[in-house]
Design a protein around this motif. Structure first.
Motif, PDB file in Angstrom:
ATOM      1  N   MET A   1       0.839  -1.179   0.000  1.00 39.20           N
ATOM      2  CA  MET A   1       0.000   0.000   0.000  1.00 39.20           C
ATOM      3  C   MET A   1       0.885   1.243   0.000  1.00 39.20           C
ATOM      4  SD  MET A   1      -3.310  -0.505   2.470  1.00 39.20           S
ATOM      5  CE  MET A   1      -2.600  -1.347   3.857  1.00 39.20           C
ATOM      6  N   THR A   2       0.396   2.291  -0.635  1.00 37.56           N
ATOM      7  CA  THR A   2       1.122   3.555  -0.594  1.00 37.56           C
ATOM      8  C   THR A   2       0.963   4.163   0.784  1.00 37.56           C
ATOM      9  OG1 THR A   2      -0.786   4.878  -1.292  1.00 37.56           O
ATOM     10  CG2 THR A   2       0.600   3.942  -3.035  1.00 37.56           C
ATOM     11  N   GLY A   3       1.825   5.147   1.106  1.00 38.10           N
ATOM     12  CA  GLY A   3       1.778   5.786   2.412  1.00 38.10           C
ATOM     13  C   GLY A   3       0.429   6.399   2.727  1.00 38.10           C
ATOM     14  N   ARG A   4      -0.160   7.093   1.757  1.00 42.14           N
ATOM     15  CA  ARG A   4      -1.454   7.752   1.978  1.00 42.14           C
ATOM     16  C   ARG A   4      -2.566   6.716   2.173  1.00 42.14           C
ATOM     17  NH1 ARG A   4      -4.497  11.089   4.410  1.00 42.14           N
ATOM     18  NH2 ARG A   4      -6.214  11.943   3.224  1.00 42.14           N
ATOM     19  N   ILE A   5      -2.555   5.653   1.385  1.00 39.58           N
ATOM     20  CA  ILE A   5      -3.574   4.611   1.522  1.00 39.58           C
ATOM     21  C   ILE A   5      -3.445   3.952   2.888  1.00 39.58           C
ATOM     22  CG2 ILE A   5      -4.331   2.360   0.658  1.00 39.58           C
ATOM     23  CD1 ILE A   5      -3.653   3.364  -2.161  1.00 39.58           C
ATOM     24  N   GLU A   6      -2.203   3.686   3.308  1.00 39.03           N
ATOM     25  CA  GLU A   6      -1.980   3.070   4.619  1.00 39.03           C
ATOM     26  C   GLU A   6      -2.458   4.004   5.730  1.00 39.03           C
ATOM     27  OE1 GLU A   6       1.700   0.983   7.011  1.00 39.03           O
ATOM     28  OE2 GLU A   6       1.833   1.272   4.845  1.00 39.03           O
ATOM     29  N   GLU A   7      -2.191   5.282   5.575  1.00 38.61           N
ATOM     30  CA  GLU A   7      -2.643   6.281   6.558  1.00 38.61           C
ATOM     31  C   GLU A   7      -4.171   6.293   6.666  1.00 38.61           C
ATOM     32  OE1 GLU A   7      -2.687  11.048   6.316  1.00 38.61           O
ATOM     33  OE2 GLU A   7      -0.686  10.173   6.135  1.00 38.61           O
ATOM     34  N   LEU A   8      -4.840   6.251   5.527  1.00 39.07           N
ATOM     35  CA  LEU A   8      -6.305   6.224   5.530  1.00 39.07           C
ATOM     36  C   LEU A   8      -6.839   4.933   6.147  1.00 39.07           C
ATOM     37  CD1 LEU A   8      -7.026   7.759   2.006  1.00 39.07           C
ATOM     38  CD2 LEU A   8      -7.553   8.802   4.216  1.00 39.07           C
ATOM     39  N   ALA A   9      -6.178   3.818   5.865  1.00 42.49           N
ATOM     40  CA  ALA A   9      -6.597   2.533   6.441  1.00 42.49           C
ATOM     41  C   ALA A   9      -6.483   2.572   7.958  1.00 42.49           C
ATOM     42  CB  ALA A   9      -5.774   1.394   5.857  1.00 42.49           C
ATOM     43  N   HIS A  10      -5.402   3.163   8.484  1.00 39.10           N
ATOM     44  CA  HIS A  10      -5.249   3.290   9.942  1.00 39.10           C
ATOM     45  C   HIS A  10      -6.318   4.211  10.524  1.00 39.10           C
ATOM     46  CE1 HIS A  10      -1.672   0.891  10.356  1.00 39.10           C
ATOM     47  NE2 HIS A  10      -1.027   1.597   9.444  1.00 39.10           N
ATOM     48  N   GLU A  11      -6.673   5.251   9.793  1.00 38.35           N
ATOM     49  CA  GLU A  11      -7.731   6.164  10.254  1.00 38.35           C
ATOM     50  C   GLU A  11      -9.079   5.448  10.311  1.00 38.35           C
ATOM     51  OE1 GLU A  11      -9.540   9.765  11.539  1.00 38.35           O
ATOM     52  OE2 GLU A  11      -7.523   8.930  11.641  1.00 38.35           O
ATOM     53  N   ILE A  12      -9.337   4.573   9.338  1.00 37.18           N
ATOM     54  CA  ILE A  12     -10.578   3.782   9.343  1.00 37.18           C
ATOM     55  C   ILE A  12     -10.613   2.878  10.573  1.00 37.18           C
ATOM     56  CG2 ILE A  12     -11.788   1.900   8.164  1.00 37.18           C
ATOM     57  CD1 ILE A  12     -10.900   3.254   5.507  1.00 37.18           C
ATOM     58  N   ARG A  14      -9.052   3.393  13.419  1.00 38.91           N
ATOM     59  CA  ARG A  14      -9.243   4.265  14.584  1.00 38.91           C
ATOM     60  C   ARG A  14     -10.704   4.667  14.731  1.00 38.91           C
ATOM     61  NH1 ARG A  14     -10.225   9.059  16.125  1.00 38.91           N
ATOM     62  NH2 ARG A  14     -10.339   9.952  14.045  1.00 38.91           N
ATOM     63  N   LEU A  15     -11.338   5.041  13.612  1.00 44.24           N
ATOM     64  CA  LEU A  15     -12.743   5.431  13.648  1.00 44.24           C
ATOM     65  C   LEU A  15     -13.637   4.258  14.037  1.00 44.24           C
ATOM     66  CD1 LEU A  15     -12.914   7.754  10.515  1.00 44.24           C
ATOM     67  CD2 LEU A  15     -13.212   8.446  12.900  1.00 44.24           C
ATOM     68  N   GLN A  16     -13.308   3.044  13.585  1.00 42.12           N
ATOM     69  CA  GLN A  16     -14.084   1.865  13.969  1.00 42.12           C
ATOM     70  C   GLN A  16     -14.002   1.639  15.472  1.00 42.12           C
ATOM     71  OE1 GLN A  16     -16.149  -0.235  12.006  1.00 42.12           O
ATOM     72  NE2 GLN A  16     -16.739  -0.815  14.072  1.00 42.12           N
ATOM     73  N   GLN A  17     -12.816   1.830  16.035  1.00 43.25           N
ATOM     74  CA  GLN A  17     -12.655   1.672  17.487  1.00 43.25           C
ATOM     75  C   GLN A  17     -13.463   2.729  18.237  1.00 43.25           C
ATOM     76  OE1 GLN A  17      -8.388   1.861  17.651  1.00 43.25           O
ATOM     77  NE2 GLN A  17      -8.143  -0.367  17.425  1.00 43.25           N
ATOM     78  N   GLU A  18     -13.460   3.947  17.725  1.00 40.08           N
ATOM     79  CA  GLU A  18     -14.251   5.020  18.334  1.00 40.08           C
ATOM     80  C   GLU A  18     -15.741   4.699  18.244  1.00 40.08           C
ATOM     81  OE1 GLU A  18     -15.016   9.770  17.588  1.00 40.08           O
ATOM     82  OE2 GLU A  18     -13.013   8.971  17.161  1.00 40.08           O
ATOM     83  N   LEU A  19     -16.188   4.186  17.106  1.00 35.66           N
ATOM     84  CA  LEU A  19     -17.586   3.785  16.933  1.00 35.66           C
ATOM     85  C   LEU A  19     -17.945   2.673  17.918  1.00 35.66           C
ATOM     86  CD1 LEU A  19     -20.275   3.900  15.368  1.00 35.66           C
ATOM     87  CD2 LEU A  19     -19.268   2.289  13.737  1.00 35.66           C
ATOM     88  N   ASP A  20     -17.060   1.688  18.086  1.00 35.65           N
ATOM     89  CA  ASP A  20     -17.302   0.597  19.033  1.00 35.65           C
ATOM     90  C   ASP A  20     -17.469   1.131  20.460  1.00 35.65           C
ATOM     91  OD1 ASP A  20     -17.172  -1.230  16.972  1.00 35.65           O
ATOM     92  OD2 ASP A  20     -15.105  -1.852  17.397  1.00 35.65           O
ATOM     93  N   ARG A  21     -16.647   2.113  20.840  1.00 34.04           N
ATOM     94  CA  ARG A  21     -16.777   2.707  22.183  1.00 34.04           C
ATOM     95  C   ARG A  21     -18.117   3.419  22.337  1.00 34.04           C
ATOM     96  NH1 ARG A  21     -11.260   3.636  21.340  1.00 34.04           N
ATOM     97  NH2 ARG A  21     -11.662   5.728  20.533  1.00 34.04           N
ATOM     98  N   GLU A  22     -18.541   4.122  21.287  1.00 28.59           N
ATOM     99  CA  GLU A  22     -19.819   4.833  21.330  1.00 28.59           C
ATOM    100  C   GLU A  22     -20.991   3.849  21.423  1.00 28.59           C
ATOM    101  OE1 GLU A  22     -22.087   7.963  21.940  1.00 28.59           O
ATOM    102  OE2 GLU A  22     -19.912   8.104  21.722  1.00 28.59           O
TER     103      GLU A  22
END
Length: 199
Positions: A1-12, A14-22
């Motif tokens: 994966m390119t750096g930007r794609i990998e960065e976006l994948a990590h953000e997804i 992180r957001l999934q973990q935040e959604l799980d907490r909510e």
């Protein structure tokens, strides 16, 4: 994966973990929790749920003629669901074992937990069980298909694919011939450990 794609994948992730907490906060607000895959309600909640349950007479009186007329068609899908469930289970038992692919656990996809909701009458509980099974089988089949695709063809499409499975984002870019030849074995090896991304 390119750096930007990998960065976006990590953000997804992180957001999934935040959604799980909510979602967990919302569960607590509704008075229930999960312990060892079993639902536990706070004291008094079940009695309140039973009070809100609609009797069958009222339920049928409120049902439209369309609902009643189409019910046999809806429930007829149970036959293909059962057939595909059995066939895919047999498929992965034979093929995944032969190729060393970690098998998909059906229980991770098919859950019958709505039966503990005291506010559902018998028909509503049956409807929920049917939908749980149908959607669970589709989810189960999708994961078996995703692992099959990762083994044989972990390449993204040139065209945009709507609702791609979770493994798809780690696949090789369309047209990356060198990556395909260099990394196909790594994608296959990752499946032995039940991983989507070989990196």
């Amino acid at each position: 994966m390119t750096g930007r794609i990998e960065e976006l994948a990590h953000e997804i992730v992180r957001l999934q973990q935040e959604l799980d907490r909510e979602i967990d906060r919302r569960r607590k607000a509704l008075g229930w929790s999960l312990k060892a895959r079993l639902v536990e309600f706070e004291q008094g909640i079940v009695a309140e749920h039973k009070r809100l349950r609609m009797g069958l007479t009222e339920f049928f009186a409120r049902s439209s003629w369309r609902t009643i007329a189409t019910a046999p068609v809806i429930y007829s899908l149970i036959v293909p669901f059962v057939i595909i469930d059995i066939w895919v289970s047999l498929y992965q038992a034979i093929c995944f074992r032969a190729y060393g692919i970690a098998r998909v656990r059906r229980s991770d996809h098919i859950a019958f937990d709505r039966g503990s909701l005291a506010y559902l009458n018998g028909i509503e509980a049956l409807n929920c069980a049917y939908c749980s099974y149908g959607n669970g089988v589709v989810s189960y089949v999708r994961e078996v298909a995703a692992r099959t695709e990762q083994y044989w063809c972990p390449i993204k499409h040139a065209l945009k694919v709507s609702g791609a499975h979770e493994r798809y984002q780690a696949f090789l870019e369309y047209g990356d011939a060198e990556g395909y030849r260099a990394r196909l074995d790594a994608f296959r090896e990752a499946l032995r450990n039940d991983k989507a991304d070989p990196s």
